[in-house]
Design a protein around this motif. Structure first.
Motif, PDB file in Angstrom:
ATOM      1  N   GLY A  12     -12.502  -4.923  -4.446  1.00 56.74           N
ATOM      2  CA  GLY A  12     -11.610  -3.797  -4.670  1.00 56.74           C
ATOM      3  C   GLY A  12     -10.441  -3.745  -3.708  1.00 56.74           C
ATOM      4  O   GLY A  12      -9.403  -3.144  -4.009  1.00 56.74           O
ATOM      5  N   THR A  13     -10.571  -4.387  -2.545  1.00 52.32           N
ATOM      6  CA  THR A  13      -9.504  -4.426  -1.551  1.00 52.32           C
ATOM      7  C   THR A  13      -8.769  -5.756  -1.563  1.00 52.32           C
ATOM      8  O   THR A  13      -7.548  -5.815  -1.439  1.00 52.32           O
ATOM      9  N   THR A  34      -5.677  -6.921  -3.506  1.00 50.97           N
ATOM     10  CA  THR A  34      -5.928  -6.332  -4.815  1.00 50.97           C
ATOM     11  C   THR A  34      -4.946  -5.183  -5.031  1.00 50.97           C
ATOM     12  O   THR A  34      -5.056  -4.130  -4.387  1.00 50.97           O
ATOM     13  N   SER A  62     -16.902 -10.062  -9.753  1.00 45.97           N
ATOM     14  CA  SER A  62     -15.883  -9.011  -9.700  1.00 45.97           C
ATOM     15  C   SER A  62     -16.455  -7.652  -9.333  1.00 45.97           C
ATOM     16  O   SER A  62     -17.614  -7.343  -9.623  1.00 45.97           O
ATOM     17  N   PHE A  63     -15.592  -6.827  -8.704  1.00 46.96           N
ATOM     18  CA  PHE A  63     -15.917  -5.414  -8.545  1.00 46.96           C
ATOM     19  C   PHE A  63     -16.047  -4.804  -9.936  1.00 46.96           C
ATOM     20  O   PHE A  63     -15.565  -5.361 -10.928  1.00 46.96           O
ATOM     21  N   THR A  81     -13.569   1.360 -13.996  1.00 45.77           N
ATOM     22  CA  THR A  81     -13.409   1.350 -12.553  1.00 45.77           C
ATOM     23  C   THR A  81     -12.536   2.515 -12.084  1.00 45.77           C
ATOM     24  O   THR A  81     -11.613   2.935 -12.794  1.00 45.77           O
ATOM     25  N   LYS A  83     -10.371   2.176  -9.949  1.00 47.44           N
ATOM     26  CA  LYS A  83      -9.057   1.567  -9.725  1.00 47.44           C
ATOM     27  C   LYS A  83      -8.310   1.564 -11.064  1.00 47.44           C
ATOM     28  O   LYS A  83      -8.497   0.673 -11.902  1.00 47.44           O
ATOM     29  N   TRP A  86      -6.809  -1.317 -13.109  1.00 48.36           N
ATOM     30  CA  TRP A  86      -7.721  -2.366 -13.565  1.00 48.36           C
ATOM     31  C   TRP A  86      -8.650  -1.901 -14.677  1.00 48.36           C
ATOM     32  O   TRP A  86      -9.473  -2.693 -15.154  1.00 48.36           O
TER      33      TRP A  86
END
Length: 290
Positions: A12-13, A34, A62-63, A81, A83, A86
């Motif tokens: 995620g980062t 990311t 993957s996250f 997610t 995020k 994404w």
């Protein structure tokens, strides 16, 4: 032609990317921030395009949440997610546009679990349970040498917890408040105590709470999956004194209900450190290429 494997650990980062040989040997690696799929993946493709004629397969962790069931329409996608950029991104679809080779797609914790299974603390065990405690909490499960997935992948960070008797902290999880992640992840420690985990001394009350929740999780995982070994990774688990505290709490909670190995051999820290994920991705790329 030199046969190479491609590896992506999509966090995620940051994304860790690598190409390498058999047995997890890394030839070249890189780190990419990311941000958005457009920006991050453009840099991912730039990295692997240098080796495009030699890469024969990819291992990708993957996250999430992600779609891991090939029978469902969301396979290969990052799904719901937090995020936003994404959400519903077709990761594997985008990769396939660029590289027509076999790809193994799973979670970031599963690739770390596989790395530990083959080359780390989980060597010589058929059933390995790996949990990372960092910005979030997640687990990867290896059963009889294979990565375990069901309809979806395990989301152990959101198991509900019995509270420590002295803990009145609400919890940081926006969905469940006092689930494992909401009470024991790195941001939860900082929110509860006003300091980051790595700034707290080993006698701080925080570690009593942390050991209580992680031991409770280990108990649940033991009774549910019955693994041969329980491995803890992630930033919080780097606190060396914490492992013995978890074992002590675990023993109290289990209360002799089932027979287990010596807890120093059963509840252990990750041995590949921060490389578990990228090495596991390479190993899974090798596996899917066979």
């Amino acid at each position: 032609m030199t046969e190479l494997y491609g590896a992506i650990e999509a966090g995620g980062t940051k994304f860790a990317v690598a190409v390498g040989y058999k047995n997890g040997e890394i030839l070249k690696r890189g780190t990419i921030k990311t941000t958005t799929p457009e920006d991050t993946m453009a840099q991912v493709f730039d990295f692997f395009d240098q080796y495009q004629d030699d890469i024969i397969s990819f291992g990708i962790g993957s996250f999430g949440p992600i779609g891991v069931n090939e029978k469902l329409e969301n396979y290969g996608y990052i799904t719901d997610t937090p995020k936003v950029a994404w959400q519903n991104y077709n990761f594997i679809g985008d990769m396939k546009v660029h590289y027509d080779v076999p790809m193994l797609w799973t979670t970031d914790v599963n690739v770390a679990a596989y790395g530990e299974h083959i080359l780390g603390a989980g060597q010589n065990f058929d059933n390995v349970f790996y949990t990372t405690i960092g910005t979030g909490v997640g687990s990867g499960v290896i059963t009889r040498g294979e990565v375990y997935n069901g309809r979806a992948h395990p989301e152990t960070g959101h198991l509900m917890m019995r509270r420590h008797p002295e803990d009145n902290f609400e919890g940081t999880c926006p969905f469940h408040k006092d689930c494992l992640e909401g009470l024991a992840c790195g941001p939860a420690i900082e929110a509860r105590w006003g300091e980051k985990a790595y700034d707290l001394n080993e006698n701080h009350k925080a570690w009593e709470f942390e050991a209580y929740y992680l031991a409770q999780a280990a108990l649940d995982f033991t009774l549910t999956f019955s693994p041969d070994i329980m491995i803890f990774g992630g930033g919080v688990s780097k606190q060396e004194h914490l492992m013995d505290m978890i074992r002590d709490e675990f023993a109290k909670m289990m209360n002799g209900y089932i027979t287990l190995p010596d807890l120093k051999d059963y509840i252990v820290p990750v041995s590949l450190g921060d490389d578990a994920g990228i090495i596991g991705s390479l190993l899974l790329a090798e596996k899917v290429a066979r």
